[in-house]
Design an enzyme around this catalytic site. Structure first.
Site, short mmCIF file in Angstrom:
data_model
loop_
_atom_site.label_atom_id
_atom_site.label_comp_id
_atom_site.label_asym_id
_atom_site.label_seq_id
_atom_site.Cartn_x
_atom_site.Cartn_y
_atom_site.Cartn_z
N ASN A 216 29.25 33.12 -46.85
CA ASN A 216 28.20 33.03 -47.17
C ASN A 216 28.28 32.83 -48.59
OD1 ASN A 216 28.73 35.71 -48.38
ND2 ASN A 216 29.03 36.69 -46.41
N PRO A 313 32.10 44.59 -35.90
CA PRO A 313 31.70 46.32 -36.63
C PRO A 313 30.81 46.02 -37.90
CG PRO A 313 33.98 46.16 -37.17
CD PRO A 313 33.38 44.51 -36.49
N PHE A 331 23.10 47.83 -49.35
CA PHE A 331 21.95 46.96 -49.91
C PHE A 331 21.79 46.18 -48.74
CE2 PHE A 331 23.43 45.63 -54.58
CZ PHE A 331 23.41 46.83 -54.47
N LYS A 345 16.01 48.93 -42.51
CA LYS A 345 17.52 49.27 -42.54
C LYS A 345 18.07 50.33 -42.72
CE LYS A 345 19.63 45.48 -43.30
NZ LYS A 345 19.34 43.83 -43.97
N LYS A 349 20.50 52.47 -40.23
CA LYS A 349 21.89 52.52 -40.97
C LYS A 349 22.05 54.10 -41.20
CE LYS A 349 22.67 48.22 -42.10
NZ LYS A 349 24.01 47.04 -42.25
O1 C5P Z 1 22.56 44.69 -41.94
P1 C5P Z 1 22.29 43.89 -43.10
O2 C5P Z 1 24.34 43.00 -43.38
O3 C5P Z 1 21.90 43.10 -43.42
O4 C5P Z 1 22.86 45.32 -43.85
C1 C5P Z 1 23.09 45.19 -45.13
C2 C5P Z 1 23.92 46.43 -45.70
O5 C5P Z 1 25.47 46.83 -44.52
C3 C5P Z 1 25.08 46.07 -46.71
O6 C5P Z 1 25.80 47.22 -47.74
C4 C5P Z 1 26.03 46.22 -46.13
O7 C5P Z 1 27.43 45.76 -46.93
C5 C5P Z 1 26.64 46.70 -45.02
N1 C5P Z 1 27.05 45.79 -44.13
C6 C5P Z 1 28.48 46.42 -43.44
N2 C5P Z 1 29.18 45.92 -42.43
C7 C5P Z 1 28.57 45.13 -41.30
C8 C5P Z 1 27.32 44.52 -42.00
C9 C5P Z 1 26.37 44.84 -43.05
O8 C5P Z 1 28.77 47.28 -44.32
N3 C5P Z 1 29.51 44.26 -40.22
#
Ligand code: C5P
Length: 404
Positions: A216, A313, A331, A345, A349
């Site tokens: 990305n 994960p 973030f 979010k 989380k």
């Molecule tokens: O779920 P999403 O990707 O939008 O969440 C973003 C946050 O979760 C960011 O802090 C990102 O670094 C973390 N993240 C993570 N592992 C993932 C997906 C996102 O630590 N597989």
């Protein structure tokens, strides 16, 4: 990442003692000025053998002082007057002889007198040693260096590498940009002293076959800026970075990974040893199941490969679920309804603080704007350089940590 005017309003006394590294001090004057500092140069007699006071005066736009008998100061006390308006006293290069002099508390020239007469509680003394590797390794120099540190000075370097004498080893003066970065860091408040901070940054790369993959547009700049800001605040910082070509901030331990699984493997054993975890990485949500061992080939039939995707994960959520999690900061990069999505979010989380930003617009940029959301409410950090925002975020995190 260059952040202009970090030294705005700061006055630096730059001392030069004798050594070939004096040629780098000319660039150092410019670098300090580029960051907004005013610079007063003081040179030892030996330094003037390597670079002229004329050069240093022209660059610093101020008369250079060399002698303790210089009558230009109104009270004839240059060793007192020059240090009183300074925010930092930086000696670069600091020769073996000059460090020996400081270790003994001698003051037989203006520069050593100035160091001796500095207000020790207010004015930091930073020394950038520069000398042949044998001179640096000599027990006398090591003893003297340890003594000046015990007396309150700070050593910047030396670095290892090629030396002017043709030898290779420890003793090179740090480069002007590094010295400036060290000085900027030294002047930041030590809000995270004694804290260990783990940070993820950048994109991940999910392989399809040995030569292709899915990634990305995350540049890693925000995460690297947070790593720098945390280190400047006195934290011990570990940065787990996806594939980015950014320079590691000084004093930061960096672990390079490619995929989300590797990032997960790197983070999980470390998380419990850190007080703070900041997940800035744009981790890929999915990876290709059964990545091909060999390069996928076109076979001329027009058929396209079919690959199954499997979910990665969630590193942040896994860390937050640990029995004794570090203080977790996530973030949320969103393209719309930032506050709403970020709020949801944070709860999903299970983390105390989430930082929202408008994803596509800020990826790869040097600037950003952040929205901080915790259980108490929201705070906007308006559009600014990523390093400035990172410093502000560090202040916000420090204020939320349990008091020791
Ligand atoms: O779920 P999403 O990707 O939008 O969440 C973003 C946050 O979760 C960011 O802090 C990102 O670094 C973390 N993240 C993570 N592992 C993932 C997906 C996102 O630590 N597989």
């Amino acid at each position: 990442m260059s952040e202009a005017l970090d030294l705005q309003g700061r006055h630096v006394v730059l001392g030069l003692s004798g050594g070939i590294a004096c040629y780098k001090s000319a660039e150092l004057v410019r670098e300090l000025q580029r960051h907004g500092a005013t610079v007063q140069v003081v040179m030892s007699e030996a330094a003037a053998q390597f670079i002229t006071p004329v050069t240093m005066q022209a660059l610093s736009n101020r008369p250079v002082f060399s002698s303790q008998w210089d009558a230009r100061q109104h009270n004839n006390m240059a060793h007192i007057e020059l240090s009183r308006e300074a925010d930092a006293l930086l000696v670069a290069p600091a020769s073996a002889d000059f460090i020996a002099k400081l270790a003994q508390g001698r003051g037989d020239d203006l520069l050593s007198l100035l160091c001796l007469a500095r207000p020790i509680d207010r004015l930091p003394l930073l020394l950038a040693p520069a000398m042949n590797r044998e001179m640096w390794a000599h027990p006398a120099t090591q003893r003297n260096a340890a003594q000046v540190v015990a007396d309150g000075a700070m050593l910047l370097g030396p670095a290892a590498g090629d030396q002017a004498c043709g030898e290779v080893g420890d003793g090179r003066m740090l480069e002007a940009t590094e010295l400036c970065e060290e000085l900027v860091a030294h002047l930041q408040p030590k809000l995270l002293a004694g804290q260990r901070v783990l940070i993820t940054a950048g994109p991940t790369f999910e392989a399809i076959d040995p030569v292709r993959g899915i990634t990305n547009l995350s540049s890693g700049k925000m995460g690297f800026a947070i790593a720098r800001a945390a280190a400047e605040s006195g934290a011990e910082v570990t940065l787990v970075a996806g594939p980015v070509a950014l320079t590691t901030p000084r004093h930061v331990r960096r672990i390079d990974v490619q995929s989300a699984l590797q990032m997960h493997e790197a983070v999980m054993p470390l998380a419990g040893q850190h007080e703070v975890f900041v997940a800035t990485a744009a981790v890929a949500d999915w990876r290709v199941q059964g990545c091909s061992e060999h390069k996928l080939k076109k076979d001329g039939s027009g058929r396209v490969p079919n690959f199954e995707m499997i979910e990665n994960p969630d590193i942040l959520a896994s860390v937050a679920r640990l029995p004794k999690p570090p203080y977790c900061v996530g973030f949320a990069a969103e393209s719309h309804d930032l506050a709403k999505h970020a709020r949801e979010k944070r709860l999903r989380k299970g983390i105390p603080l989430i930082v929202g930003n408008l994803g596509p617009a800020t990826f790869g940029q040097d600037h950003n704007a952040l929205l901080l959301i915790d259980g108490q409410g929201e705070r906007e950090l308006p559009h600014a350089g990523k390093l400035a925002l990172a410093r502000e975020l560090v202040r916000e995190i420090a204020a939320r940590l349990p008091k020791p």
